[in-house]
Design a protein around this motif. Structure first.
Motif, mmCIF file in Angstrom:
data_model
loop_
_atom_site.group_PDB
_atom_site.id
_atom_site.type_symbol
_atom_site.label_atom_id
_atom_site.label_comp_id
_atom_site.label_asym_id
_atom_site.label_seq_id
_atom_site.Cartn_x
_atom_site.Cartn_y
_atom_site.Cartn_z
ATOM 1 N N GLY A 26 -5.692 15.059 -10.744
ATOM 2 C CA GLY A 26 -4.902 14.346 -11.915
ATOM 3 C C GLY A 26 -3.852 13.438 -11.233
ATOM 4 N N LEU A 30 0.722 -1.209 0.058
ATOM 5 C CA LEU A 30 -0.082 0.074 0.100
ATOM 6 C C LEU A 30 0.835 1.375 -0.015
ATOM 7 C CD1 LEU A 30 -2.948 0.896 0.151
ATOM 8 C CD2 LEU A 30 -2.799 0.871 2.677
ATOM 9 N N VAL A 57 4.643 8.984 -12.818
ATOM 10 C CA VAL A 57 2.958 9.373 -12.492
ATOM 11 C C VAL A 57 2.775 10.986 -12.232
ATOM 12 C CG1 VAL A 57 2.401 6.733 -12.080
ATOM 13 C CG2 VAL A 57 2.791 8.491 -10.158
ATOM 14 N N ASP A 58 3.700 11.328 -11.341
ATOM 15 C CA ASP A 58 3.396 12.615 -11.304
ATOM 16 C C ASP A 58 3.189 13.610 -12.586
ATOM 17 O OD1 ASP A 58 5.615 13.251 -8.099
ATOM 18 O OD2 ASP A 58 3.840 12.265 -8.527
ATOM 19 N N ILE A 106 4.890 1.112 -8.978
ATOM 20 C CA ILE A 106 3.619 1.165 -8.478
ATOM 21 C C ILE A 106 2.752 -0.378 -8.610
ATOM 22 C CG2 ILE A 106 1.099 2.078 -8.671
ATOM 23 C CD1 ILE A 106 2.433 4.901 -9.051
ATOM 24 N N MET A 148 -5.652 15.077 -16.580
ATOM 25 C CA MET A 148 -7.279 15.126 -16.305
ATOM 26 C C MET A 148 -7.283 15.683 -14.864
ATOM 27 S SD MET A 148 -8.784 12.030 -18.281
ATOM 28 C CE MET A 148 -10.082 11.725 -17.200
ATOM 29 N N LYS A 149 -7.139 17.040 -15.097
ATOM 30 C CA LYS A 149 -7.394 17.839 -13.613
ATOM 31 C C LYS A 149 -8.308 19.085 -13.789
ATOM 32 C CE LYS A 149 -3.313 20.455 -13.964
ATOM 33 N NZ LYS A 149 -2.093 21.001 -13.216
ATOM 34 N N TRP A 150 -8.331 19.780 -12.795
ATOM 35 C CA TRP A 150 -8.932 20.937 -13.324
ATOM 36 C C TRP A 150 -8.261 21.981 -14.103
ATOM 37 C CZ3 TRP A 150 -6.078 24.964 -11.912
ATOM 38 C CH2 TRP A 150 -4.978 24.972 -11.008
ATOM 39 N N LEU A 162 1.131 4.105 -3.017
ATOM 40 C CA LEU A 162 0.806 5.602 -2.610
ATOM 41 C C LEU A 162 2.052 6.500 -2.775
ATOM 42 C CD1 LEU A 162 -1.523 5.355 0.360
ATOM 43 C CD2 LEU A 162 -2.152 5.836 -2.144
ATOM 44 N N GLU A 217 -9.876 17.288 -8.011
ATOM 45 C CA GLU A 217 -9.428 16.636 -9.182
ATOM 46 C C GLU A 217 -8.075 16.917 -9.703
ATOM 47 O OE1 GLU A 217 -11.495 14.371 -10.750
ATOM 48 O OE2 GLU A 217 -12.895 14.904 -8.989
ATOM 49 N N VAL A 219 1.984 12.512 -15.267
ATOM 50 C CA VAL A 219 0.723 12.355 -16.138
ATOM 51 C C VAL A 219 -0.682 12.815 -15.215
ATOM 52 C CG1 VAL A 219 -0.329 10.313 -17.225
ATOM 53 C CG2 VAL A 219 1.807 10.212 -16.910
ATOM 54 N N ASP A 220 -0.860 14.199 -15.284
ATOM 55 C CA ASP A 220 -1.905 14.641 -14.548
ATOM 56 C C ASP A 220 -2.730 15.444 -15.481
ATOM 57 O OD1 ASP A 220 0.044 17.458 -12.618
ATOM 58 O OD2 ASP A 220 -0.147 16.755 -14.918
#
Lengths: 102, 616
Positions: B594, A19, A94-95, A31, A100-102, A23, B592, A97-98
């Protein structure tokens, strides 16, 4: 006989480690490895309960087989996704790849 | 008698015809309306004959069912309703004929006559109605027609305001009427008027409830018949065309209140407190209006206050138990007052002036108008042998018998006032010197003067039906009083008759001195009594009082409610409901991120929460 609690403790520790990895890790493959670790911890748990509590039937072991199969399929899928992301974004962090955010 | 329903029905048909095809009908619809009312007048004679031959009757037809109750629509044919039928059809007919001349050239001519038809239909239904619901519907329709006709010239702001004022003021009374009807319904379970009256006289309803119901019903009458404190709409209603004033605000609609009290008279008799209340209100009204009529200078305004005063007298009569006296005065007043209004219209039509001090000496130029006006004015003042004398005398008699001497004295004062203001009007407008600018005026056309003459004849002689011999000759045994179910036939009370005649002569003397001989000049009197004059000219400041109440209380409250509506309901409720998701979304979107690990953490927290929730 090793007491049941030892197996459960082992399973718990492994699950927590997994876990934490999910995270806290930045690399996507790591991951994935942590997820695998969580799944294996669950397997240990299942088999331990089955062997110690209902030793005549093999319900836990059979269920653990199912989990292994699902894990394998899932890893294949996840790795394909990671490769696809790597090909388009040239990163496995992964940091980064964002989108899909606001 | 079973065809009595035709009388209002014909007017309804006329209304529909005029509404749809007014302009293409003969005479732009005027003759259709007149024919309908004329036919109604003819039918009235048949119904009257039937009544005298066969006695009273009611006819009722099922209408529709509501819950467990079957609503009916029907007619009562009894002396009261037939008398009302007579005056309404006759005066309506004459006024409509007169209007052909008066409203000549008016652009919305057809609508004028359409509204007249509707009014006639409603008023006739009102007097025939056999149950309270039907009566109430007709009652409201009559109020609507009053609104439509007062505000006929709606491009004039004064007319618009007057129409609103009339409708709203009478509406307040109508609420009382409705509640009264419902109180009675709760007690008796029926809306039928005759059943309710039977229950009241039979003692099935306890007196307290009866009194409440009677007073509530009287509230409706107070509104329509311009009793204090609801009298304020009638003077303003003079903004409407003069024939409208003659018909609606002199002879018929305002009589509806008197008719209502008459129709429910057994109810009032069973609740003596309510009856006395009627008397008191009537007395206050008649004195209030009588004093104001003495100082007003607009021709129609004086007549309006005169109408209010006479309506007060009718209520005084009814409140003293004088059913026949009150209804008799309704009839004589109806003819005479309609006549003076039409006369005023004739003067207005010819001279274009409505201030009485701008007029004078008109008898030289308008002899027919003047002659008929003299007859009507003397009738209203109460000079024998004109009809007003007989009915006023009857009123004085019942008051003397039924009320305390102080009240009687006040009613005598009211009678004196009524003579004085009418004679003042007569002398100032029709006698005295003719002003130069009025020298060119001429008599009105025949279509206007013929109704004047017809009403003049009636004003002169109708009163004589009170007398036994005349009544019997007409087939009414015991005279008119007994026809209307008075307790006794007419007995001449010579002392009273002499006294009231003396009063009229006194009034004649005073007004002749003031307004013909002009010594003392009335303006001197006005200056001497300036504070009183001021009070009366300002209508006892009642209009101002009402306006203050409306502004400070009602409008302030409405502003409060509007504020609530704007801020709470609209801004917070409606707009807020829309803004809330937008606002929430705008601020919640930062979840959100991301980032995968954030989502993973959320899943973990959620899973722990579920486990805890299930565990506890």
């Amino acid at each position: 006989m090793i007491p049941l609690e030892h197996f459960l403790t082992l399973s718990g520790i492994l699950f927590s480690l997994g876990l934490f990895g999910v995270l806290a890790r930045r690399n996507a493959v790591l991951i994935l490895m942590s997820i695998e670790l969580m799944l294996n911890a669950v397997n240990i748990n299942l088999v331990a309960f089955s062997a110690y509590l209902v030793s005549t039937e093999f319900v836990g072991q059979v269920f653990a087989l199912f989990v292994i199969v699902v894990a394998a399929a899932e890893v294949g899928l996840a790795l394909s996704i990671i490769i696809a992301i790597y090909r388009s974004r040239a990163t496995s962090n992964v940091d980064e790849v964002d989108l899909m955010k606001w | 008698m079973e065809i009595a329903w035709l009388i209002p029905a014909l007017c309804v048909a006329a209304f529909v015809l005029l509404l749809l095809w007014g302009r293409s009908l003969p005479g732009k619809g005027a003759w259709v309306t007149i024919s309908a009312v004329g036919a109604g007048f003819v039918l009235f004679w048949f119904v009257l004959g039937d009544l005298l031959a066969k006695g009273e009757a009611t006819f009722s037809w099922p209408w529709f069912q509501v819950g467990g109750y079957q609503l009916q629509v029907g007619t009562i044919v009894d002396p009261l309703s037939v008398a009302m039928l007579g005056i309404v059809t006759f005066v309506a007919l004459l006024v409509q004929v007169y209007s052909v001349g008066y409203m000549h050239g008016e652009p919305r001519y057809s609508w004028y006559f359409a509204a007249h038809s509707l009014f006639a239909a409603a008023m006739l239904s009102l007097v025939l109605a056999d149950n309270f619901i039907f009566l109430y519907i007709a009652w409201e329709l009559v109020g609507l027609c009053s609104y439509l006709l007062i505000g006929f010239w709606y491009d004039r702001p004064a007319a618009r305001e007057a129409a609103k004022k009339a409708f709203v003021t009478t509406r307040i009374g109508d609420v009382g009427l409705l509640i009264g009807i419902l109180v009675l319904f709760r007690e008796t379970g029926t809306f039928s008027i005759l059943d309710n009256l039977a229950a009241a006289t039979g003692g099935h309803i306890e007196t307290g409830t009866l009194t409440v119901a009677a007073i509530l019903i009287f509230l409706g009458a107070m509104g329509k018949s311009a009793q204090f404190p609801f009298h304020v709409w009638l003077p303003d209603a003079m903004e409407g065309p003069t024939p409208v004033s003659a018909l609606i605000h002199a002879a018929t609609m305002v009589a509806a209140g008197v008719y209502l009290v008459g129709r429910t008279f057994p109810l009032f008799q069973a609740a003596p407190m309510a009856l006395q209340f009627v008397f008191i209100i009537g007395l206050v009204t008649t004195l209030l209006a009588g004093t104001m009529a003495l100082v007003m200078s607009d021709f129609k305004r004086v007549l309006a206050y005169s109408t209010i005063s006479h309506l007060g007298l009718m209520m005084v009569a009814l409140g003293s138990g004088g059913f026949a006296a009150g209804i008799f005065h309704l009839l004589t007043h109806g003819f005479s007052k309609a006549l003076v209004f039409l006369g005023a219209g004739s003067v207005l039509h010819s001279t274009g002036k409505s201030e009485i001090w701008d007029l004078g000496g008109l008898w030289r130029r308008m002899p027919v108008t003047a002659a008929t006006f003299v007859v009507a004015a003397l009738s209203l003042a109460g000079l024998p042998p004109f009809s007003g004398f007989w009915s006023k005398d009857e009123i004085l008699k019942v008051v003397q018998e039924g009320q305390s001497p102080i009240f009687f004295a006040l009613v005598v004062v009211a009678a004196l006032l009524s003579a004085m203001y009418m004679l003042r009007l007569l002398f100032v407008v029709f006698f005295g010197p003719l002003k130069a600018e009025n020298a060119h005026v001429h008599e009105s056309p025949g279509v206007m003067t013929v109704p004047l003459v017809a009403l003049g004849v009636l004003s002169a002689v109708f009163g004589l039906v009170a007398l036994d011999p005349v009544g019997q000759r007409l087939g009414l045994s015991g005279g008119f009083g007994q026809f209307l179910h008075a307790s006794e036939p007419f007995h001449p009370d010579w002392l009273l008759m002499g006294g009231s005649t003396g009063l009229v002569l006194l009034a004649l003397g005073v007004t002749w001195t003031l307004y013909i001989r002009r010594s003392p000049d009335p303006r001197v009197l006005t200056a001497r009594l300036a504070p009183l004059y001021n009070l009366l000219r300002h209508k006892y400041f009642m209009d101002d009082l009402y306006q203050t109440i409306i502004d400070r209380v009602i409008l302030a409250f409405s502003r409060l409610v509007a504020l609530f509506d704007r801020t709470v309901v609209n801004d917070t409720g409606v707009d807020g409901a829309g803004h809330l998701p937008v606002f929430a979304g705008y601020h919640l979107r930062f979840h959100e991120t991301g980032k995968l690990y954030n989502y993973g953490l959320a899943i973990l927290v959620g899973a722990i929460a579920i486990v805890l929730a299930l565990a506890f």
